[in-house]
Enzyme design. Structure first.
Site, PDB file in Angstrom:
ATOM      1  CD  GLU A  51      -3.008  -1.177   2.194  1.00  0.00           C
ATOM      2  OE1 GLU A  51      -2.772  -0.662   3.289  1.00  0.00           O
ATOM      3  OE2 GLU A  51      -4.115  -1.675   1.900  1.00  0.00           O
ATOM      4  CG  ASP A 108      -7.545  -5.469   5.051  1.00  0.00           C
ATOM      5  OD1 ASP A 108      -7.034  -5.638   6.165  1.00  0.00           O
ATOM      6  OD2 ASP A 108      -7.764  -4.342   4.557  1.00  0.00           O
ATOM      7  CD  GLU A 131      -9.844  -1.335   7.940  1.00  0.00           C
ATOM      8  OE1 GLU A 131      -8.895  -1.841   8.577  1.00  0.00           O
ATOM      9  OE2 GLU A 131      -9.735  -0.951   6.762  1.00  0.00           O
TER      10      GLU A 131
HETATM   11  C1  GCV Z   1      -2.541   0.489   8.270  1.00  0.00           C
HETATM   12  C2  GCV Z   1      -6.076  -2.169   5.432  1.00  0.00           C
HETATM   13  C3  GCV Z   1      -6.525  -0.911   6.109  1.00  0.00           C
HETATM   14  C4  GCV Z   1      -5.389   0.100   6.172  1.00  0.00           C
HETATM   15  C5  GCV Z   1      -4.217  -0.552   6.909  1.00  0.00           C
HETATM   16  C6  GCV Z   1      -3.826  -1.814   6.142  1.00  0.00           C
HETATM   17  C7  GCV Z   1      -2.708  -2.571   6.827  1.00  0.00           C
HETATM   18  O1  GCV Z   1      -5.813  -1.927   4.098  1.00  0.00           O
HETATM   19  O2  GCV Z   1      -7.619  -0.378   5.436  1.00  0.00           O
HETATM   20  O3  GCV Z   1      -5.841   1.234   6.858  1.00  0.00           O
HETATM   21  O4  GCV Z   1      -3.131   0.333   6.998  1.00  0.00           O
HETATM   22  O5  GCV Z   1      -4.938  -2.676   6.072  1.00  0.00           O
HETATM   23  O6  GCV Z   1      -3.029  -3.498   7.546  1.00  0.00           O
HETATM   24  O7  GCV Z   1      -1.560  -2.234   6.637  1.00  0.00           O
END
Ligand code: GCV
Length: 735
Positions: free
Chosen positions: A322, A396, A424
Site C-alpha cells: 500500500e 484484510d 474496521e
Molecule cells: C494500516 C487495510 C486498512 C489500512 C491498513 C492496512 C494494513 O488496508 O484499510 O488502513 O493500513 O490494512 O493493515 O496495513
C-alpha cells in the site's frame, strides 16, 4: 475592624463558599463513581454478597508483598487498590500470619517466608513469566501464596488473584499454575504523530506526542495496568504506515518517557520502522538493505535507541505494501530487508516483526494468493530474530475469512498472528460485535500442515515447528475517549485479545463470562443475558454484512457502510465488484482449479473440501465458488433466497440482541445501560441499511424477485449509492 467582625461580615460569603465546597465534593464523588467505563474490567467495587465478603476477609486477614523492584511495587499497589475496593476495608499489610488466613506474595528469591511455604516445588512447572497461586499452611494458619520465578510472574499472579475475587470464585483451596503460551503478546497501535488513529474509532491517539516527554498523563499508567492485567507484554506505539520522524532524537525522548511508565508493568515498547528512514532523516542516497551505509545507519540508530531504552522490543515493518517503501524498491527481497534490521537488533535481543500483508496489483493474480506466493518461497531465509506477522485471513480483516493459507506453510519461520481489535470492517465504533468467536475460529482451525492436530494456535505458539520465538499482535481499538474504546463492548475485544494471547486455547464463552463479571455484574441474570448477546453478535454481523462467504462489500476508503456497487477505483482489488463478481447468472469468486486456484494453497483435506461446492462449508461458499443464483443449497433454498434470508436473519438478530440488552435494565448502572442501548438502536438501523443496500444492488444484477413474504428494501438503490461519509472517523485526509 477586628477579626471577629471581619468573620461576621464575611459570614454569608463563607456559607456560599462552604456550600460550594460541599457541592464540589458531592459532585466529584458522584463523578468518581460515575460508570463511564474508564475503569475497564479493573473495577474493584465492594463485593455485595455478604457471606462471600466475610469468607474473603477471613482468608486475607493480613497480606504482604515481598521485594522492592518497580514491578513488585506495581503488584503491591494493585493489590492494595483491589483489596481495599473489593473488601471495602483496609486490610493490614503485615508479615504476621493470621489464624483465619493470610496472603503472601513474592518470588522465593525475595522472601524466606515464601521459600518456607514450598514455592520452589510449586514453581517447577512455571516459566519466566508464569506464576503459581496455591493454598498452604504455616503451623495451623492457612496461607495463600502468589509466586513466580520473576517479578513479572508475581504481578500477573496478583492480577489473576484479583480476577478470582472480582468474579467471585472460591479462594480457600487454590492450586493454580499458569504460563503464557505465546511469548510476545503485543498491541499494535496504528497511531500517527498528529494524534489521528488510522482505523481508530475512539477519539484521538492516547499518546500526547506534543506534550511528551514532560507531561505524563495518568492514563499511561492505567493503560499499562489494563494491559498487564491480561498479560500483554509489548506495545507498538506507532502506525505501520510509518513516519520516519519517530526516530529523531526528540521523538525518541518521548518514547523513552512512555517506556519508563510501562516498564513497571512488564510492557516493552516497539516502533514501526519506515524503510526509507535513512533517506528521509539523514539524506542518505538510498535505503538499499545491502548497502553498507544503510546498514550502518540502522546500526547506529538502534544503538541510540537502546542507550535510551535498554529493554526496547524491536521493529514492526510494513514494507512494499500500500505504497510503503521496502527492499523491493531496490530489487531486494523481504528477507533481505528484514535481515538487515534483524542484524542491527540482534546484539540487543531485539526482534523484527515483518508483515506479510502485501498485495501488488502488478501481478495479475488473485489478491488472496499474493502474500503466500511472495513469502512461502522465502521460508528458511530469515534471521533467527525475525517473525513474519500474518493477518488471520488472506484478504484484510473481513467479518469472516478462511484462515490465511500461510499458517503451516512456513515451518522454518516463526509466524505471528495479527488480529484486528479495532472494528474496521465490523461496524467500527458503533456496532456491538464480540470478536472472541472470530479469533477462536481462526486459532482452533486445524491446518493439517503436519497431519491432524496442526491447529493455528500450535503454529503460532511455536509448538508445531519448535520455534522459541512466538507472538500475537492485536491492532488496538484504544483512543482517548473516556471509556477507551468508543463502544463499551469494544473493551471486551481488547480483554479477549489479551486473554487469548496468553492462552490461545481459551474459549470465547469463558472469556465473556470473566469480562461480564469484572465489568458489569456477577448476577446470574445479567451474565446469562449479556453472554448470550455477546456470543451471538459476531455471526449476526456476518449475516447482515457479508453472508455465505461474501467479502469486501465495503464503501470506499472509510469502510463504514455497504458499497457493493463500487467499481471505479484505480486498483482492481479495491473494488467490491472484484470480490463478489456478481452478474446476471451468479455470484462469488471462483478460487477453485477452474478459477484462481487459491484452494491449492491449503493442505489436504482442506484443499479438496474448499474445492468442492458441496463439501465447502457454506460460510465460505462464495469465497471459493461462483454459484448460480438459482442453484440449490443444502437447505433446499436457491442461493438467491438463501442470501435474502441471511440478510434478514442478521437484522432480526440485532433486534434480538437489543431485546436481550433491554432485559438487563435496572440490573446494571443506567449510564452504561443507556449508552449501549443507544448504540444498539444505531446498529439496528445500520443492519437494515446493509441488508437493503446489498440486496437492492444484488437484485438489480440478478433480476430475480424477492422471495415470498420478504419485506422489500425501504429505499431505492440510487439512495443507497448516494450516501457519503466524508468525515467518518478513522480515515485520513487522503481518503
Ligand atoms: C494500516 C487495510 C486498512 C489500512 C491498513 C492496512 C494494513 O488496508 O484499510 O488502513 O493500513 O490494512 O493493515 O496495513
Amino acid at each position: 475592624m477586628d477579626c471577629y467582625g471581619e468573620e461576621l461580615e464575611h459570614y454569608p460569603q463563607f456559607m456560599i463558599r462552604l456550600g460550594l465546597i460541599i457541592w464540589v465534593c458531592m459532585f466529584t464523588s458522584i463523578f468518581a463513581n460515575a460508570e463511564d467505563g474508564y475503569q475497564l474490567w479493573l473495577r474493584y467495587n465492594r463485593i455485595q454478597n455478604a457471606n462471600l465478603l466475610q469468607r474473603y476477609t477471613n482468608s486475607i486477614a493480613t497480606w504482604a508483598v515481598f521485594g522492592n523492584s518497580q514491578v513488585v511495587e506495581s503488584a503491591r499497589n494493585e493489590l492494595r487498590l483491589g483489596l481495599q475496593g473489593l473488601l471495602n476495608k483496609q486490610i493490614p499489610e503485615s508479615t504476621e500470619l493470621s489464624p483465619t488466613g493470610s496472603l503472601a506474595v513474592g518470588t522465593p528469591h525475595d522472601s524466606p517466608l515464601i521459600r518456607s511455604l514450598g514455592a520452589a516445588q510449586q514453581l517447577d512447572q512455571v516459566d519466566a513469566e508464569g506464576y503459581a497461586i496455591y493454598t498452604t499452611s504455616s503451623g495451623n494458619f492457612p496461607v495463600t501464596v502468589i509466586t513466580g520465578n520473576s517479578d513479572i510472574g508475581v504481578l500477573y499472579g496478583v492480577f489473576h488473584f484479583l480476577r478470582l475475587l472480582q468474579t467471585q470464585q472460591p479462594i480457600e483451596n487454590l492450586s493454580i499454575v499458569s504460563n503464557p503460551k505465546i511469548k510476545r503478546r503485543l498491541l499494535n497501535h496504528w497511531d500517527n504523530l498528529d494524534r489521528t488513529v488510522e482505523r481508530g474509532y475512539a477519539g484521538c491517539s492516547i499518546w500526547d506526542w506534543h506534550r511528551l516527554p514532560d507531561f505524563i498523563s495518568p492514563r499511561y499508567t492505567d493503560y499499562a495496568r489494563a494491559n498487564a492485567s491480561i498479560g500483554i507484554n509489548g506495545t507498538v506505539l506507532t502506525n505501520v504506515n510509518a513516519n520516519a520522524l519517530i526516530f529523531r532524537a526528540d521523538y525518541l525522548d518521548k518514547i523513552k518517557a512512555l517506556a519508563d511508565v510501562f516498564r513497571p508493568y512488564g510492557i516493552k515498547v516497539y516502533l514501526t520502522a519506515r524503510f526509507s528512514a535513512p533517506i528521509e532523516l539523514d539524506g542518505l542516497p538510498t535505503a538499499d538493505p545491502l548497502d553498507p551505509r544503510v546498514q550502518s545507519w540502522w546500526q547506529e540508530k538502534v544503538a541510540e535507541i537502546y542507550k535510551l531504552i535498554p529493554d526496547f522490543g524491536g521493529f514492526l515493518v510494513k514494507a512494499n505494501s500500500e505504497g510503503q517503501p521496502g527492499p523491493q524498491n531496490y530489487n531486494r527481497t523481504h528477507a533481505d530487508g528484514a535481515n538487515m534490521l534483524a542484524d542491527a537488533l540482534a546484539p540487543y535481543n531485539g526482534v523484527v516483526m515483518w508483515r506479510a500483508f502485501v498485495y501488488s496489483n502488478a501481478a495479475n493474480e488473485d489478491r488472496a494468493k499474493l502474500a503466500y506466493n511472495e513469502f512461502v518461497p522465502l521460508d528458511g531465509s530469515f534471521r533467527k530474530n525475525v517473525l513474519v506477522q500474518v493477518k488471520n485471513g488472506p484478504i484484510d480483516f473481513q467479518p469472516r475469512e478462511p484462515v490465511h493459507p500461510m499458517f503451516g506453510a512456513m515451518p522454518k519461520t516463526p509466524l505471528m498472528m495479527e488480529f484486528q481489535i479495532t472494528q474496521e470492517y465490523l461496524g467500527q465504533g458503533t456496532h456491538l460485535v464480540y470478536l472472541a468467536p472470530m479469533y477462536t475460529e481462526a486459532l482452533k482451525f486445524d491446518t493439517y500442515a503436519k497431519g491432524p492436530g496442526s491447529e493455528v494456535a500450535k503454529i503460532i505458539d511455536g509448538q508445531l515447528d519448535n520455534h522459541a520465538l512466538s507472538g500475537m499482535a492485536g491492532v488496538s481499538n484504544i483512543g482517548n475517549d473516556r471509556n477507551w474504546t468508543g463502544h463499551l463492548f469494544g473493551q471486551s475485544n481488547w480483554f479477549a485479545y489479551g486473554r487469548l494471547a496468553w492462552d490461545p486455547d481459551m474459549d470465547a464463552a469463558e472469556i465473556a463470562d470473566e469480562w461480564i463479571r469484572m465489568t458489569f455484574s456477577n448476577e446470574p441474570d445479567v451474565i446469562r443475558a449479556v453472554s448470550a448477546l455477546m456470543l451471538m453478535s459476531h455471526e449476526i454481523c456476518v449475516q447482515y454484512m457479508t453472508p455465505l462467504g461474501l467479502h469486501h462489500l465495503f464503501d470506499t476508503g472509510h469502510h463504514y457502510g455497504p458499497g457493493p456497487w463500487v467499481n471505479d477505483l484505480s486498483q482492481r482489488e479495491w473494488n467490491p465488484t472484484y470480490y463478489h463478481q456478481a452478474d446476471r447468472q451468479g455470484i462469488g469468486f471462483d478460487r477453485t482449479a477452474t478459477g484462481s486456484n487459491a484452494t491449492s494453497q491449503y493442505f489436504e483435506p482442506w484443499h479438496s473440501r474448499f474445492e468442492s461446492p458441496t463439501e465447502c462449508p457454506e460460510k465460505y461458499l462464495l469465497w471459493f465458488h461462483r454459484v448460480r443464483w438459482t442453484d440449490t443449497l443444502d437447505s433446499g433454498q436457491s442461493l438467491w433466497e438463501a442470501l435474502c434470508r441471511q440478510y434478514d436473519a442478521g437484522c432480526d438478530g440485532v433486534v434480538r440482541m437489543h431485546a436481550i440488552w433491554n432485559s438487563v435494565v435496572g440490573k446494571i448502572d443506567s449510564e452504561r445501560y443507556n449508552e449501549v442501548d443507544m448504540m444498539l438502536h444505531i446498529q439496528e438501523k445500520e443492519a437494515r441499511w446493509w441488508r437493503d443496500a446489498c440486496l437492492s444492488y444484488f437484485q438489480s444484477i440478478s433480476g430475480l424477485p424477492f422471495p415470498a413474504g420478504f419485506d422489500p428494501p425501504q429505499k431505492t438503490l440510487e439512495y443507497f449509492k448516494s450516501r457519503s461519509f466524508p468525515y467518518a472517523p478513522g480515515t485520513k485526509p487522503r481518503w
